[in-house]
Design a protein around this motif. Structure first.
Motif, PDB file in Angstrom:
ATOM      1  N   VAL A   7       0.864  -1.185   0.000  1.00  0.00           N
ATOM      2  CA  VAL A   7       0.000   0.000   0.000  1.00  0.00           C
ATOM      3  C   VAL A   7       0.898   1.233   0.000  1.00  0.00           C
ATOM      4  N   LYS A  99      -6.780  -0.669  -3.662  1.00  0.00           N
ATOM      5  CA  LYS A  99      -6.137  -0.317  -2.392  1.00  0.00           C
ATOM      6  C   LYS A  99      -4.621  -0.177  -2.566  1.00  0.00           C
ATOM      7  N   PRO A 102      -3.744   3.271  -5.781  1.00  0.00           N
ATOM      8  CA  PRO A 102      -4.825   4.246  -5.571  1.00  0.00           C
ATOM      9  C   PRO A 102      -5.017   5.234  -6.717  1.00  0.00           C
TER      10      PRO A 102
END
Length: 360
Positions: A7, A99, A102
């Protein structure tokens, strides 16, 4: 690395538009993955040869939207023509990976993809297709974050590809790729595939794979459904243990080049995969009569010729004929003389070990 490591926090660059092309190969599992948990996590580890000829080439052209939308914005072309039937799969993939990327809703994408093999040939194109698309998206993220390391790039590309199609995570690199936690393999992970980290005997570095196209029709049961049927399967736990044990045995085989043991493990794995299908509820058979004819011909020829030709199978009727390069001449003659007759329209593909995807 875990999923949370993929992420991103923030990007250091802005990119308005561009175009990226990757060519990514298919792969053939030697130890099979069959059965999965939530989020495309494998129920058992697997290892595969990366192929060379069978590949998908994907180009994405992207342009920044003036305003970020609520939906993903993309056009999809397959072999130069719109392919609406692929849209739901891409949409599902984008939802799974948003996720971790993005920026997806900030751009409009034109995705153009083509295969080096006929789409209806019965060769699984999800591994090559999803890995090629993941690599294109990672190249865009690399432009947004140029500091990204090559190791992180490959691992995240493998991680994303897995969320599109489990086996796709094994197509990023080569020549031997391992995916799934295995106690005897340093660095192994359920989240992404790794390059096999131990000694590989030279006999395995140029292995040949001739793919016999026995049946090019739509499979009666999709792999996704087949994986689900391992939940509650009466032999599931023994099968998962067998996969771990075979991976451990292969470490010695890969190091010492013992082809007789290699054949025993690889053929047993192929037949076990199909045994799992035949003993699930509902049960099904993906092999065709010609699949069995080819297997029996291979066994008879191996005994007669003392060569090291063997077979493996994916979740379908087609047969991958594996053999060392040193025996290529005699085995290829046998394939042409005796096996091609069992292929649909006499079609087959000559392939060999490859070394992963390439940016074009």
């Amino acid at each position: 690395m875990t999923a949370s490591d993929f992420v991103p926090f923030a990007y250091s660059n802005e990119v308005a538009n561009g175009k990226i092309t990757w060519k990514s190969p298919s792969n053939i599992a030697l130890v099979k993955y069959w059965g999965k948990k939530e989020n495309q996590i494998p129920a058992n580890p697997s290892i595969s040869f990366t192929l060379d000829t069978c590949a998908t080439t994907t180009t994405i052209a992207y342009r920044k939207l003036e305003e970020e939308g609520n939906e993903f914005s993309f056009d999809l072309l397959f072999e130069g023509k719109p392919k609406d039937s692929f849209r739901p799969k891409i949409m599902t993939f984008f939802k799974r990976i948003e996720k971790y990327l993005p920026f997806l809703k900030s751009y409009h994408f034109t995705i153009e993809t083509s295969n080096s093999f006929p789409h209806s040939s019965g060769i699984a194109s999800s591994a090559s297709g999803m890995s090629a698309l993941s690599l294109c998206l990672m190249s865009l993220e690399k432009e947004l974050y140029p500091e990204m390391s090559a190791e992180y790039f490959n691992r995240k590309a493998s991680f994303l590809a897995r969320l599109g199609s489990g086996s796709a995570c094994r197509s990023i690199e080569g020549n031997l790729m391992e995916w799934g936690l295995h106690g005897e393999t340093d660095g192994s992970s359920n989240e992404y595939a790794i390059k096999y980290p131990y000694t590989i005997h030279k006999v395995f570095t140029n292995y040949q794979d001739t793919i016999l196209l026995v049946d090019k029709g739509q499979k009666q049961v999709s792999s996704t459904v087949g994986h689900e049927l391992m939940h509650g399967h009466p032999f599931a736990e023994q099968r998962f243990l067998q996969a771990h044990n075979n991976l451990t045995k292969l470490q010695l085989v890969f190091a010492n080049g013992n082809l007789n043991e290699f054949i025993e493990i690889v053929e047993s794995e192929a037949l076990t995969l199909h045994a799992m299908m035949m003993t699930s509820l509902p049960y099904f058979i993906l092999m065709k009569p010609n699949t069995l004819e080819i297997i029996n011909k291979i066994w008879a020829f191996r005994e007669l010729s003392k060569t090291h030709v063997c077979f493996t199978l994916d979740a379908g009727a087609n047969v991958h004929v594996l053999y060392p390069e040193a025996e290529k001449e005699i085995v290829y003659q046998f394939i042409k003389n005796e096996l091609v007759a069992y292929c649909e329209n006499g079609q087959y593909i000559c392939d060999a070990i490859g070394y992963g995807a390439k940016k074009m």
